[in-house]
Design an enzyme around this catalytic site. Structure first.
Site, PDB file in Angstrom:
ATOM      1  N   GLY B  40       0.732  -1.283   0.231  1.00  9.35           N
ATOM      2  CA  GLY B  40      -0.045   0.093  -0.071  1.00  9.35           C
ATOM      3  C   GLY B  40       0.789   1.115   0.031  1.00  9.35           C
ATOM      4  CG  HIS B 266     -19.682  10.876   4.061  1.00  5.28           C
ATOM      5  ND1 HIS B 266     -20.334  12.145   3.786  1.00  5.28           N
ATOM      6  CD2 HIS B 266     -18.365  11.357   4.324  1.00  5.28           C
ATOM      7  CE1 HIS B 266     -19.629  13.138   3.756  1.00  5.28           C
ATOM      8  NE2 HIS B 266     -18.410  12.461   4.330  1.00  5.28           N
ATOM      9  NE  ARG B 330     -17.925  11.992   7.869  1.00  3.10           N
ATOM     10  CZ  ARG B 330     -16.633  11.571   7.383  1.00  3.10           C
ATOM     11  NH1 ARG B 330     -16.004  10.660   7.256  1.00  3.10           N
ATOM     12  NH2 ARG B 330     -15.890  12.740   6.848  1.00  3.10           N
ATOM     13  CG  HIS B 401     -16.821   7.947   3.265  1.00  3.42           C
ATOM     14  ND1 HIS B 401     -16.677   8.508   2.002  1.00  3.42           N
ATOM     15  CD2 HIS B 401     -16.544   8.549   4.392  1.00  3.42           C
ATOM     16  CE1 HIS B 401     -15.722   9.288   2.351  1.00  3.42           C
ATOM     17  NE2 HIS B 401     -15.371   9.426   3.888  1.00  3.42           N
ATOM     18  CG  LEU B 441      -7.341  12.495   5.312  1.00  5.36           C
ATOM     19  CD1 LEU B 441      -7.125  13.998   4.684  1.00  5.36           C
ATOM     20  CD2 LEU B 441      -6.759  11.439   4.451  1.00  5.36           C
TER      21      LEU B 441
HETATM   22  C1  LIG Z   1     -14.109  10.389  -1.244  1.00  9.23           C
HETATM   23  C2  LIG Z   1     -13.331  10.279   0.143  1.00  9.23           C
HETATM   24  C3  LIG Z   1     -13.063  11.527   0.717  1.00  9.23           C
HETATM   25  C4  LIG Z   1     -12.283  11.406   2.006  1.00  9.23           C
HETATM   26  N1  LIG Z   1     -12.066  12.568   2.748  1.00  9.23           N
HETATM   27  C5  LIG Z   1     -11.464  12.589   4.029  1.00  9.23           C
HETATM   28  C6  LIG Z   1     -11.204  13.621   4.482  1.00  9.23           C
HETATM   29  O1  LIG Z   1     -11.447  14.725   4.269  1.00  9.23           O
HETATM   30  N2  LIG Z   1     -10.632  13.435   5.898  1.00  9.23           N
HETATM   31  C7  LIG Z   1      -9.977  12.289   6.329  1.00  9.23           C
HETATM   32  O2  LIG Z   1      -9.543  12.299   7.272  1.00  9.23           O
HETATM   33  N3  LIG Z   1     -10.502  11.171   5.593  1.00  9.23           N
HETATM   34  C8  LIG Z   1     -11.116  11.067   4.470  1.00  9.23           C
HETATM   35  N4  LIG Z   1     -11.363  10.075   3.869  1.00  9.23           N
HETATM   36  C9  LIG Z   1     -10.958   9.006   4.000  1.00  9.23           C
HETATM   37  C10 LIG Z   1      -9.622   8.699   4.076  1.00  9.23           C
HETATM   38  O3  LIG Z   1      -9.220   9.188   2.728  1.00  9.23           O
HETATM   39  C11 LIG Z   1      -9.137   7.403   3.895  1.00  9.23           C
HETATM   40  O4  LIG Z   1      -9.568   6.490   4.845  1.00  9.23           O
HETATM   41  C12 LIG Z   1      -7.388   7.109   4.041  1.00  9.23           C
HETATM   42  O5  LIG Z   1      -7.264   7.951   2.894  1.00  9.23           O
HETATM   43  C13 LIG Z   1      -7.007   5.638   3.658  1.00  9.23           C
HETATM   44  O6  LIG Z   1      -5.773   5.659   3.490  1.00  9.23           O
HETATM   45  P1  LIG Z   1      -4.736   4.472   3.537  1.00  9.23           P
HETATM   46  O7  LIG Z   1      -3.549   4.905   3.309  1.00  9.23           O
HETATM   47  O8  LIG Z   1      -5.155   3.581   4.872  1.00  9.23           O
HETATM   48  O9  LIG Z   1      -5.260   3.618   2.290  1.00  9.23           O
HETATM   49  P2  LIG Z   1      -5.446   4.060   0.714  1.00  9.23           P
HETATM   50  O10 LIG Z   1      -5.182   5.405   0.433  1.00  9.23           O
HETATM   51  O11 LIG Z   1      -6.731   3.207   0.465  1.00  9.23           O
HETATM   52  O12 LIG Z   1      -4.414   3.075  -0.002  1.00  9.23           O
HETATM   53  C14 LIG Z   1      -4.235   1.549  -0.232  1.00  9.23           C
HETATM   54  C15 LIG Z   1      -3.133   1.419  -0.811  1.00  9.23           C
HETATM   55  O13 LIG Z   1      -3.071  -0.075  -0.856  1.00  9.23           O
HETATM   56  C16 LIG Z   1      -2.606  -0.460  -2.148  1.00  9.23           C
HETATM   57  N5  LIG Z   1      -3.336  -1.846  -2.158  1.00  9.23           N
HETATM   58  C17 LIG Z   1      -4.453  -2.348  -1.695  1.00  9.23           C
HETATM   59  N6  LIG Z   1      -4.734  -3.476  -2.019  1.00  9.23           N
HETATM   60  C18 LIG Z   1      -3.415  -4.102  -2.198  1.00  9.23           C
HETATM   61  C19 LIG Z   1      -3.160  -5.353  -2.737  1.00  9.23           C
HETATM   62  N7  LIG Z   1      -3.786  -6.442  -2.518  1.00  9.23           N
HETATM   63  N8  LIG Z   1      -1.980  -5.320  -3.355  1.00  9.23           N
HETATM   64  C20 LIG Z   1      -1.209  -4.318  -3.561  1.00  9.23           C
HETATM   65  N9  LIG Z   1      -1.520  -3.032  -3.038  1.00  9.23           N
HETATM   66  C21 LIG Z   1      -2.577  -3.108  -2.731  1.00  9.23           C
HETATM   67  C22 LIG Z   1      -3.279   0.538  -3.081  1.00  9.23           C
HETATM   68  O14 LIG Z   1      -2.770   0.410  -4.191  1.00  9.23           O
HETATM   69  C23 LIG Z   1      -2.980   1.649  -2.440  1.00  9.23           C
HETATM   70  O15 LIG Z   1      -1.918   2.129  -2.666  1.00  9.23           O
HETATM   71  C24 LIG Z   1     -12.045  10.267   2.429  1.00  9.23           C
HETATM   72  C25 LIG Z   1     -12.427   9.071   1.816  1.00  9.23           C
HETATM   73  C26 LIG Z   1     -13.019   9.121   0.606  1.00  9.23           C
HETATM   74  C27 LIG Z   1     -13.533   8.000  -0.195  1.00  9.23           C
END
Ligand SMILES: Cc1cc2nc3c(=O)[nH]c(=O)nc-3n(C[C@H](O)[C@H](O)[C@H](O)COP(=O)(O)OP(=O)(O)OC[C@H]3O[C@@H](n4cnc5c(N)ncnc54)[C@H](O)[C@@H]3O)c2cc1C
Ligand code: FES
Lengths: 251, 637
Positions: B40, B266, B330, B401, B441
């Site tokens: 990820g 959401h 929410r 969401h 975030l």
């Molecule tokens: C539209 C939207 C708006 C949002 N706005 C906000 C906000 O304003 N404030 C806030 O705090 N949160 C917000 N959120 C929530 C927040 O964006 C997410 O919870 C957060 O970004 C998740 O980050 P992460 O690093 O855990 O995962 P992600 O950013 O989802 O990254 C997952 C990573 O894992 C990789 N991956 C997944 N499965 C595999 C696999 N099997 N093999 C290899 N790679 C894999 C993907 O390629 C990616 O690189 C929002 C979410 C959405 C959908």
């Protein structure tokens, strides 16, 4: 609505590639362009044919994963819009469209409309960052940044690295992409210490994979984030200063 | 399965400091002898990989997109919380901690949440130093806004693209480490299995999405940062590629899955348009700062919104919750919207939606201010719906969401499999039964920049993993299993597409395991999901072969996992005989229709252990103790 699509099909980098014509039936005006392609792909799969490969992920114009040419225009006809945000209500029943991948030496085709954009990652790796160790940052409000600079930096930082600028450029240059990052960081006080080193490294790397910029300006028109070619002018200014002075002379 | 949360002793304010002192260190010269896999490259993964690379570990980072910068975190709009109190409203680490525990409806672990609130301030410092162009005021200081579930302005933002800018900061730091040779990046690679040797996580098996090559990767520790599983609902605000495969396959290798039914719907997404829809688009929650939510008082009122006089509008959130008004958390806002639609007061062509109206804000602040705050969101809305929200109220409706559930982790962010760490949305840790806006975030970056780079050292120094290579039988077996599954998917050659199955699963989950759940509905969903899964393995049609880009094959393997995860979610929702946060069981509500917890029986984390394909999973419980924030009925009145 029904459409005729001529889609570039290329089964891997070694394949020559060709246009193949498809009839799309029963698309709706509410669909996005990519949903229309999903719809076509579902029909192809049912018929036992190979679906059209195209990239997408967020489908809301921010990840930069999507992008191809529609009738010779990157991301299609709307200004400042990625193809995932383009809706079918902008088309009419009976329209005939030509879909092609980005065409640029720096972006080899992988399959159909999917290209390899890893050259962009290499440009960032060459210097598109501020070298700050995790944990060593000072209190965030200790440096003030004039709002006008912060806003201009943000305008540049909005680049989504989709590659439309390269596809639009007659030289297949990635200078708008490069300039957007150079300018974003050069406009902020935190970006100053590495400013001139950065621009040289990044431009060298862009030159390794892409053509030179000759100020056509097609990139700005094609950019889904409407990033201005003013940033290329700014890059050129920095590059000149970096090249004609010793780094220690620079502010 | 043993659940030892390893919460450090001492007063909550000192736990993290004490713990950092007690962690075993890896000698700087030895760090480069340790390979670490990070799956990820979102906020959690990119920040972790960059920081661990910087510390000297040999990091291998994987993502399925063509560049780490495109991870789903890029789409976050509204902002990131931090207890800086730049606005002098009396915010503090304690208040952020308190709000998060309360907002999560008392189903999160206090010690983790407190640490998150502590670290929040360092995150902002770090991001600003990287050049993240946060919004600023005219004096050049950082600007803040308020967000749902909070009464102070503690949210930092970069226009409507906060996630993008934070991710680019982390991505740039990551690319710097790539250049320095400390991180090797594998793009267009999908992890399809976790490899466990002698009880510890020792590597992964991936498929190269371009060439189809199945490869083993060996390491001393594995970190999953693979995001959430909202796409089990098919339509969600998540990017199309988001999936549960990495955590699901780890679950099947022995990692406990915590609170799978805690999902967040959401309140402010654009209502669905109908057939062919591939995803739902979020309108940032920050819009609720200035927009007012309403529906017509009379069911079935089909007049255009601007013709409905003030007296015939029901600003129901302001009416029901005078102190929080449109800024209730929410889960509350979503459920109330559903209630209005169920009463026939829904708006728009389909009747599925409520208004979010900016008329008053535009009058009060002027169009320029509104444009400055939300311009890009308004553009996005206009683009999708063809309507102009400066002139007619937006229509919004809840959409799946975020998933609070995920793999169980201890205080060190390690799962029940030694060596397997889980960070970001993929773990269950900090948000309990409901996440507050702008806190994901914060958690992703806290985990990635500041926690995992330290706690992983303790694991490596204590466990001292032996040298190993990919010829080990465990890797061979895992590779063979992945190949076999791929072959099987391609050979069924049935009559229905992967998307058809996914869509059907989504509608089952939305109807029975969505905003409102009942025991009866969940029982039914369990049958429906099992049945659908069986049909999938008999009748799915996956075209092409595995030696090239094959997006249908990728999708099929993800849907196969969603079809199993969906069942676990229903099972978890069925067992939890209470309502808490996003988990609303209709049988358990207060007379005013609010979620009614049962702290006597359910103040625990439900952790499910896989017991094989034919046996029901085993439930384990981590009791939750609330020493600092006293258990109380949430009230936003
Ligand atoms: C539209 C939207 C708006 C949002 N706005 C906000 C906000 O304003 N404030 C806030 O705090 N949160 C917000 N959120 C929530 C927040 O964006 C997410 O919870 C957060 O970004 C998740 O980050 P992460 O690093 O855990 O995962 P992600 O950013 O989802 O990254 C997952 C990573 O894992 C990789 N991956 C997944 N499965 C595999 C696999 N099997 N093999 C290899 N790679 C894999 C993907 O390629 C990616 O690189 C929002 C979410 C959405 C959908
Ligand atoms: S799919 Fe993300 S920008 Fe189009």
């Amino acid at each position: 609505m029904n459409l005729t699509l001529h889609v570039w099909r290329q089964n891997g980098p070694a394949d020559e590639g060709r246009f193949v014509t498809y009839r799309v039936e029963g698309a709706s005006a509410h669909m996005s362009f990519l949903e229309m392609l999903d719809h076509l792909n579902e029909q192809l799969i049912k018929k036992g044919e190979d679906p059209i490969a195209f990239d997408s992920d967020c489908r809301e114009g921010i990840c930069g994963m999507c992008g191809f040419m529609i009738n010779g225009e990157p991301h299609g006809p709307l200004p400042a819009t990625t193809v995932c945000q383009l809706h079918m209500r902008h088309y009419q029943d009976g329209d005939e469209l030509w879909l092609e991948p980005w065409r640029a030496a720096g972006f080899p085709v992988i399959k159909d409309l999917v290209v390899d954009r890893s050259a962009f990652d290499r440009i960032i790796a060459a210097g598109g960052y501020i070298s700050v160790r995790t944990g060593s940052a000072p209190e965030a409000n200790s440096t003030r940044v004039p709002k006008i600079n912060a806003d201009a930096a943000m305008d540049a930082a909005e680049c989504i690295a989709c590659g439309a600028c390269v596809a639009a450029c007659p030289n297949a240059s990635a200078m708008l992409f490069t300039a957007a990052k150079v300018a974003h960081l050069a406009l902020l006080p935190q970006g100053q210490p590495e400013r001139y080193l950065r621009v040289v490294e990044m431009v060298n790397q862009q030159d390794a994979d892409f053509g030179h910029c000759t100020n056509h300006g097609a990139c700005q028109n094609a950019c889904p984030k409407a990033i201005s070619t003013d940033y290329i002018a700014m890059l050129n200014g920095d590059l000149r200063r970096a090249k004609f002075r010793r780094p220690t002379d620079l502010d | 399965m043993e659940l030892n949360a390893r919460i450090p002793a001492g007063p909550i304010q000192q736990k993290w400091d004490n713990h950092r002192f007690n962690l075993k260190l890896v000698n700087p010269a030895n760090k480069r002898r340790h390979d670490i896999i990070v799956v990820g490259s979102g906020l959690a993964g990119a920040s972790a990989a960059a920081t661990m690379g910087e510390l000297g570990y040999k990091v291998h980072c994987f993502c399925f997109q063509d560049s780490p910068r495109r991870a789903h975190s890029i789409a976050a709009q509204g902002g990131i919380n931090a207890a800086k109190d730049y606005t002098n409203e009396g915010d503090s680490i304690w208040r952020l901690f308190y709000d998060t525990v309360k907002g999560g409806d008392y189903r999160a672990r206090e010690a983790n949440v407190y640490r998150l609130a502590q670290i929040s301030v360092n995150i902002i410092d770090q991001c600003v130093a990287q050049g993240v162009p946060f919004a600023r005021d005219y004096a050049g200081y950082l600007d803040n806004r308020s967000f749902g579930g909070a009464q102070v302005s503690r949210t930092f933002y970069a226009r409507g693209q906060t996630g993008q800018q934070l991710l680019l900061g982390a991505y740039q730091a990551l690319q710097r480490q790539v250049k320095l040779g400390n991180v090797k990046m594998y793009t267009r690679h999908e992890m399809l299995d976790l490899v466990v040797v002698d009880g510890a996580a020792r590597g992964i098996v991936t498929r190269d999405l371009v060439t189809g090559a199945i490869t083993s990767h060996v390491a001393d520790a594995v970190v999953l940062a693979t995001g959430g599983y909202s796409n089990v609902f098919y339509l969600s605000t998540n990017a199309r590629g988001c999936n549960a495969t990495a955590i699901w396959r780890a679950y099947k290798k022995g990692a406990g899955f915590a609170n799978p039914c805690f999902t967040q719907i959401h309140p402010t997404a654009i209502p669905p348009h109908g057939e062919g829809q591939s995803k739902l688009t979020l309108m940032s929650e920050s819009l609720r700062n200035d927009g007012r939510v309403w529906v017509p008082k009379t069911p079935g009122d089909k007049r255009p919104p601007n013709e409905i006089p003030e007296s015939e509008r029901d600003y129901y959130l302001e009416r029901l919750y005078p102190s929080f008004g449109n800024l209730v958390p929410r889960d509350v806002a979503s459920r109330r919207a559903k209630e209005m639609v169920d009463q026939g007061k829904g708006v728009g062509p389909s009747g599925i939606g409520v208004y979010l109206d900016f008329r008053d804000a535009i009058q009060r602040l002027g169009r320029t201010v509104i444009e400055e705050r939300y311009g890009n969101l308004f553009d996005m809305y206009m683009n999708i719906t063809g309507e102009n929200p400066y002139e007619v109220p937006m229509r919004i409706y809840p959409a799946p969401h975020y998933t609070m559930g995920g793999l169980w982790v201890d205080y060190n962010l390690m799962s029940t499999i030694p060596g397997l760490h889980v960070i970001g949305e993929a773990n269950f840790s900090d948000h309990g039964a409901n996440r507050l806006g702008a806190s994901a975030l914060m958690q992703g970056l806290a985990d990635g920049y500041f926690i995992i780079p330290l706690t992983i050292g303790d694991y490596l120094a204590t466990a001292r993993p032996a040298k190993l290579d990919a010829s080990h039988p465990a890797f061979r077996e895992a590779e063979a299993a992945v190949r076999e599954q791929t072959r099987r998917l391609l050979s069924i050659n049935g009559s229905r597409t992967v998307t058809e199955f996914h869509r059907e699963l989504g509608s089952i989950m939305w109807n029975y395991c969505g905003m409102a759940r009942t025991a009866q509905g969940l029982e039914k969903a369990l049958d429906l999901v099992r049945d659908l899964r069986q049909q999938f393995w008999e009748d799915v049609k996956v075209p092409g072969d595995s030696g090239n880009i094959n997006m249908e094959l990728e999708h099929a393997s993800r849907v196969a996992d969603f079809l199993e995860l969906g069942e676990l979610m229903c099972r978890d929702a069925l067992h939890r005989n209470e309502s808490a946060g996003g988990h609303f069981r209709e049988e358990y509500q207060t007379p005013e229709g609010e979620a009614k917890r049962n702290d006597e029986e359910f103040a625990y984390v439900a952790v499910w252990e896989y017991a094989g394909p034919d046996a029901p999973p085993v439930l384990h419980k981590e009791p939750l103790e609330f020493e600092y924030v006293h258990l109380a009925q949430r009230s936003y009145k």
